[in-house]
Design a protein around this motif. Structure first.
Motif, mmCIF file in Angstrom:
data_model
loop_
_atom_site.group_PDB
_atom_site.id
_atom_site.type_symbol
_atom_site.label_atom_id
_atom_site.label_comp_id
_atom_site.label_asym_id
_atom_site.label_seq_id
_atom_site.Cartn_x
_atom_site.Cartn_y
_atom_site.Cartn_z
ATOM 1 N N UNK A 192 1.229 -1.060 0.207
ATOM 2 C CA UNK A 192 -0.030 0.236 -0.108
ATOM 3 C C UNK A 192 1.019 1.451 0.108
ATOM 4 N N UNK A 193 0.603 2.402 -0.329
ATOM 5 C CA UNK A 193 0.998 3.725 -0.256
ATOM 6 C C UNK A 193 0.505 4.255 1.039
ATOM 7 N N UNK A 194 0.939 5.123 1.467
ATOM 8 C CA UNK A 194 0.425 6.438 2.488
ATOM 9 C C UNK A 194 1.701 7.476 2.619
ATOM 10 N N UNK A 195 0.647 8.467 2.438
ATOM 11 C CA UNK A 195 0.765 10.147 2.664
ATOM 12 C C UNK A 195 2.393 9.934 3.849
ATOM 13 N N UNK A 196 2.762 10.688 3.830
ATOM 14 C CA UNK A 196 4.018 11.083 5.066
ATOM 15 C C UNK A 196 4.163 12.622 4.532
ATOM 16 N N UNK A 197 3.872 13.326 6.220
ATOM 17 C CA UNK A 197 3.885 14.936 6.515
ATOM 18 C C UNK A 197 5.070 15.049 6.247
ATOM 19 N N UNK A 198 5.869 17.063 5.554
ATOM 20 C CA UNK A 198 6.871 17.453 5.193
ATOM 21 C C UNK A 198 7.505 17.042 6.166
ATOM 22 N N UNK A 199 7.062 17.398 7.005
ATOM 23 C CA UNK A 199 8.392 17.560 8.562
ATOM 24 C C UNK A 199 8.963 16.014 8.012
ATOM 25 N N UNK A 200 8.107 15.469 8.891
ATOM 26 C CA UNK A 200 8.662 13.957 9.205
ATOM 27 C C UNK A 200 9.597 13.556 7.136
ATOM 28 N N UNK A 201 9.464 13.962 6.031
ATOM 29 C CA UNK A 201 10.271 13.560 4.978
ATOM 30 C C UNK A 201 11.650 14.749 5.143
ATOM 31 N N UNK A 202 11.559 15.882 5.717
ATOM 32 C CA UNK A 202 12.501 16.944 6.181
ATOM 33 C C UNK A 202 13.393 15.798 7.039
ATOM 34 N N UNK A 203 13.298 15.363 7.924
ATOM 35 C CA UNK A 203 13.842 14.412 9.053
ATOM 36 C C UNK A 203 14.265 13.144 8.298
ATOM 37 N N UNK A 204 13.798 12.599 7.495
ATOM 38 C CA UNK A 204 14.067 11.563 6.713
ATOM 39 C C UNK A 204 15.164 11.929 5.472
ATOM 40 N N UNK A 205 14.945 13.369 4.923
ATOM 41 C CA UNK A 205 16.786 12.900 4.157
ATOM 42 C C UNK A 205 17.594 13.739 4.749
ATOM 43 N N UNK A 206 16.871 14.658 5.483
ATOM 44 C CA UNK A 206 18.413 14.766 6.421
ATOM 45 C C UNK A 206 19.229 13.624 6.752
ATOM 46 N N UNK A 207 18.303 12.510 7.683
ATOM 47 C CA UNK A 207 18.560 11.268 8.606
ATOM 48 C C UNK A 207 19.936 10.613 6.882
ATOM 49 N N UNK A 208 18.928 10.395 5.944
ATOM 50 C CA UNK A 208 19.650 9.505 4.471
ATOM 51 C C UNK A 208 21.055 10.443 4.338
ATOM 52 N N UNK A 209 21.301 11.389 4.080
ATOM 53 C CA UNK A 209 23.148 12.745 3.753
ATOM 54 C C UNK A 209 23.302 12.151 5.137
ATOM 55 N N UNK A 210 23.035 12.368 6.033
ATOM 56 C CA UNK A 210 24.002 12.837 7.074
ATOM 57 C C UNK A 210 24.193 11.899 8.478
#
Length: 319
Positions: A192-210
């Motif tokens: 299934x596909x579920x939406x995710x909030x922008x704030x959570x996405x920002x944390x994921x992006x930071x986590x994956x990069x750094x």
């Protein structure tokens, strides 16, 4: 013994049943859980001098029901929860049902067996927005591990997906452009596909990069969340980490990952979400599993009640 069938031992029947479960796409974890439950049933049957599948009748199943009801756990002397009794009996009944469907027995002894009634209970607790924010602030006190844990918590709450589903996420399952998370092989092996909030996405992006590169090893693969040793989290360990921060925040509510999942569903319903949308978000095959949250999410109902029910209006009705 039914005419035309060969004697089949309960133990051999168990092996055939587990093979059948795996062949029908059930996970290894699910199959092994059934093996554990059915091994307990077979051990009890041996005490009754029952060794063959064909010896089990509905009367035997009723006797086993009584045994489970009277059983006391060795560590605390407490009885088994009624839901646990039902789950164990369900595995036993399905064992005989599948043996009949696959042709190993002619008659299913559990055909008319009635399961114990288990009332649906609402989740014991959920977190308020203020409590969630208090929990989210804590991991940042623990360096890079805390940043990872904060990201896990953000994803938990933003999506409401199960801890096993969080643990199974790959980096490629996060669609930053569409702002969705792809849950692959969730409960019941459904995607299934579920939406995710922008704030959570920002944390994921930071986590994956750094942060993630600090934990990654050669064999880490594409797993999103990595342990201190660069491995994919086991669901239980992931749940223990989130539970730890709930306790550190001084919140006396049981649960870790499930607590955030309950909070997602309850707060969405409380804010007016359609139950069908919440059902899709939670990945519930049956809407009855979603409806338990409506017992908790009473805030919206109270608001509507005060606005529409005559007894709740200003003034007093006179007889």
């Amino acid at each position: 013994m039914p005419k035309g069938t060969k004697a089949l031992s309960l133990i051999r029947g168990l092996e055939l049943h587990i093979e059948d479960c795996m062949a029908r796409g059930q996970s290894t974890r699910t199959a092994e859980g059934k093996r554990y439950v059915l091994s307990g049933f077979i051990a009890w049957c041996l005490t009754q001098e029952i060794t063959l599948v064909q010896q089990v009748t509905i009367q035997v199943l009723e006797a086993y029901r009584k045994y489970l009801f009277q059983y006391r756990q060795p560590n605390n002397k407490k009885p088994l929860d009624i839901a646990t009794q039902r789950n164990r009996l369900t595995d036993v009944v399905m064992y005989f049902r599948r043996l009949r469907k696959t042709g190993y027995i002619r008659k299913d002894p559990g055909h008319e067996f009635e399961m114990p009634y288990v009332p649906r209970r609402p989740p014991q607790a959920y977190l308020s927005v203020e409590e969630i924010e208090a929990i989210c602030r804590l991991p940042l006190l623990y360096g890079i591990k805390g940043c990872r844990d904060r990201t896990i918590i953000e994803v938990h709450f933003a999506t409401g997906i199960r801890r096993a589903e969080v643990a199974n996420l790959d980096i490629s399952d996060i669609d930053f452009k569409e702002e969705i998370v792809i849950v692959r092989q969730g409960k019941g092996r459904r995607d299934r596909r579920v939406p995710i909030a922008k704030r959570a996405l920002a944390w994921v992006k930071f986590y994956v990069k750094h942060i993630r590169p600090r934990f990654a090893r050669v064999d880490s693969g594409n797993a999103l969340f990595l342990t201190d040793r660069g491995k994919r989290f086991e669901p239980r360990k992931l749940g223990e980490r989130t539970s730890r921060y709930v306790k550190l925040a001084g919140i006396n509510k049981r649960g870790g990952s499930t607590l955030f999942r309950h909070s997602t569903a309850t707060l969405m319903l409380d804010n007016g979400a359609d139950i069908r949308h919440v059902q899709e978000m939670m990945g519930h095959a049956d809407i009855k599993n979603t409806q338990i949250y409506t017992h908790v999410a009473i805030g919206k109902l109270k608001e509507v009640y005060k606005r529409t029910h005559p007894a709740a209006q200003t003034g007093v009705l006179h007889g």
